[in-house]
Design an enzyme around this catalytic site. Sequence first.
Site, mmCIF file in Angstrom:
data_model
loop_
_atom_site.group_PDB
_atom_site.id
_atom_site.type_symbol
_atom_site.label_atom_id
_atom_site.label_comp_id
_atom_site.label_asym_id
_atom_site.label_seq_id
_atom_site.Cartn_x
_atom_site.Cartn_y
_atom_site.Cartn_z
ATOM 1 C CG HIS A 161 49.436 -16.688 105.319
ATOM 2 N ND1 HIS A 161 49.416 -17.595 104.282
ATOM 3 C CD2 HIS A 161 48.586 -17.185 106.255
ATOM 4 C CE1 HIS A 161 48.593 -18.596 104.567
ATOM 5 N NE2 HIS A 161 48.071 -18.375 105.759
ATOM 6 C CB CYS A 248 52.600 -21.097 101.191
ATOM 7 S SG CYS A 248 51.979 -20.333 99.737
HETATM 8 N N1 GLY Z 1 44.618 -21.008 99.155
HETATM 9 C C1 GLY Z 1 45.488 -20.926 100.248
HETATM 10 C C2 GLY Z 1 44.785 -20.634 101.484
HETATM 11 O O1 GLY Z 1 43.812 -19.885 101.458
HETATM 12 O O2 GLY Z 1 45.120 -21.088 102.547
#
Ligand code: GLY
Length: 253
Positions: A161, A248
């Site tokens: 991300h 996250c």
């Molecule tokens: N394991 C977190 C994701 O890939 O969204």
Amino acid sequence: MIFSHAIARRPEKNMAAGITTSTLGIPDYKKALDQFDAYVKALSDCGVSVTVLDPLRGYPDAHFVEDAAVVTPDIAVITNPGAASRKGEVPSIAAALQSFRETVWIQPPGTIDGGDVLMVGRHFFIGLSDRTNEKGARQLGDAVAGFGYTWTPVPVAAGLHFKSSVNAVGNDTLLVTRPFADHPALAGFHRIVISPPEEYAGNTLLVNGRLIMPAGFPGTRQKLQALDKPILELDVSEFRKMDGGLTCLSLRF
Ligand code: GLY
């Protein structure tokens, strides 16, 4: 921005079945729970009231709650996560947010993971990644524009991300990995550039004037000390094995 609330979710037993590109091994569930408890305590110690949701059966990535919503002081935008296996996480996050904010929903074919969205003041950087597409970014931008927010799309070439690589650490400063050191989209901010061996430390969290960073990155810690903020290191090794980290693991608002 001062956060008064956060939402987090306890990992479920089969968290190892989640999506990962990491080669760091299989997470130890007991250790992950201990790390999760320490994380919730750290948020609480920063003055945040944390709602801890139960594990979501059948969704081994669901403790990465940040991907399912983008919460602003005005509204909560419920995402359409980019990974098919994660789309079913969304209703329970929407339900948890309902008493705090009016919600709007990203509609397919738009996709967004909250991990790609960095709010700095009243501006959003929205990473375009394998999880977040242009249609999703535009829907989010349109949803928040009505409340006076601006936004910039930023292509994400490496890492899961955008916030795997770029995070706000206060004092008009961004903590960035080397590919973002001179990125024109980030002009106007001071930048602390992480050396490549420590790039996981890019996933550092600013909560109510304190920095929470992953443990074990002394070079980055030293650079962050220039900001003159309290720094807390947390071991998140078991979440790192699943491509996750400090940002996250919660929604903060
Ligand atoms: N394991 C977190 C994701 O890939 O969204």
